[in-house]
Scaffold this motif. Structure first.
Motif, short mmCIF file in Angstrom:
data_model
loop_
_atom_site.label_atom_id
_atom_site.label_comp_id
_atom_site.label_asym_id
_atom_site.label_seq_id
_atom_site.Cartn_x
_atom_site.Cartn_y
_atom_site.Cartn_z
N PHE B 66 37.63 42.61 36.12
CA PHE B 66 36.71 41.76 36.85
C PHE B 66 36.73 42.11 38.33
O PHE B 66 37.59 42.85 38.79
CB PHE B 66 37.15 40.30 36.72
CG PHE B 66 36.90 39.71 35.37
CD1 PHE B 66 35.62 39.62 34.86
CD2 PHE B 66 37.95 39.22 34.62
CE1 PHE B 66 35.39 39.06 33.62
CE2 PHE B 66 37.73 38.66 33.38
CZ PHE B 66 36.45 38.58 32.87
N SER B 67 35.81 41.49 39.05
CA SER B 67 35.87 41.56 40.51
C SER B 67 37.00 40.64 40.97
O SER B 67 37.43 39.75 40.24
CB SER B 67 34.56 41.09 41.12
OG SER B 67 34.39 39.71 40.86
N ILE B 68 37.46 40.88 42.19
CA ILE B 68 38.48 40.03 42.80
C ILE B 68 38.09 38.55 42.70
O ILE B 68 38.90 37.71 42.33
CB ILE B 68 38.64 40.42 44.29
CG1 ILE B 68 39.44 41.72 44.40
CG2 ILE B 68 39.29 39.34 45.10
CD1 ILE B 68 40.88 41.58 44.01
N GLU B 69 36.84 38.29 43.01
CA GLU B 69 36.37 36.91 43.03
C GLU B 69 36.51 36.26 41.65
O GLU B 69 36.96 35.12 41.53
CB GLU B 69 34.91 36.88 43.49
CG GLU B 69 34.54 35.58 44.12
CD GLU B 69 33.24 35.68 44.91
OE1 GLU B 69 32.93 36.77 45.44
OE2 GLU B 69 32.53 34.65 44.98
N VAL B 71 38.51 37.18 39.17
CA VAL B 71 39.93 37.02 38.81
C VAL B 71 40.50 35.76 39.46
O VAL B 71 41.21 34.98 38.81
CB VAL B 71 40.75 38.26 39.25
CG1 VAL B 71 42.24 37.99 39.17
CG2 VAL B 71 40.39 39.46 38.40
N VAL B 72 40.15 35.56 40.72
CA VAL B 72 40.63 34.38 41.43
C VAL B 72 40.10 33.11 40.77
O VAL B 72 40.84 32.15 40.51
CB VAL B 72 40.20 34.43 42.92
CG1 VAL B 72 40.40 33.09 43.60
CG2 VAL B 72 41.00 35.51 43.65
#
Lengths: 142, 142
Positions: B66-69, B71-72
């Protein structure tokens, strides 16, 4: 104090708090690497394996919404290991709250990466502390 | 010992080491959350705000690029705070190497998230330790 704890909890539960933190760490690490190696943007783009446009986007806006894989690749290329942990929310909050309710101890903002960059105190540094005036810090200062 | 140190350094410099670590943490956290809340895949997909196909992909293959966003967002939804740090390579390696050259202490593999999941020792747990038999562990056991 209860009220401050709940504000803190609210902030920590916002994705943008963590995303901005990660962006900021990476941003600082990239700038530091560029400076240490006297690189310009073209050389940096080539070193990181990303386009010059993407480099400008990072350096101008600090916006780095890459995939996990890309973030890891970039971190390794600027001489950092990307250490990621998932902390249980309750124990993390307990740790924070038990720490004398100091506002300043809020994890990311006094983390080693930030202080490290700052302690270098380079006069000509282009490194900007993205967080110094951001919305979270403002909220916490209330 | 020198040789083992350099193998370790080589492994730590592979993006896949870190990416697999992050994937594995997230995978375990998601499964744990599903079990704790008696959720099926449809409910999980809805809770995480991702498609059922994506959920199957995660649960079957453990692939979460996933993108960082994203995942967060997912981490927060399974009751974890996603703590990310960039560690200076040299000091990180020094710390590891000074630690009696024990193979087992290699950061991720005995990290709290892993042990936490394991210490629960649920008989019916579907949680799989993705790393127990992976290429890195094999390399390190040499």
């Amino acid at each position: 104090m209860r009220n401050r704890d709940s504000i803190r909890e609210k902030i920590l539960n916002q994705p943008s708090y963590w995303v901005e933190g990660i962006n900021s760490f990476l941003y600082n690490a990239i700038l530091e690497y560029m400076e240490d190696n006297n690189m310009n943007r073209t050389e940096l783009a080539s070193h990181l394996g990303i386009s010059k446009g993407r480099v400008s986007q990072i350096l101008n806006d600090g916006e780095i919404n890459f995939s996990i894989e890309k973030v890891v690749q970039i971190a390794l290329k600027v001489n950092k290991f990307p250490v990621f942990e998932l902390k249980d929310k309750n124990s993390y909050l307990d740790d924070l709250n038990s720490n004398n309710h100091k506002t300043k101890d809020l994890s990311y903002y006094e983390n080693d990466s930030f202080s490290e960059v700052y302690s270098k105190n380079k006069k000509d540094s282009k490194i900007i502390h993205l967080y110094s005036n951001n919305e979270f810090t403002k909220q916490l200062a209330l």
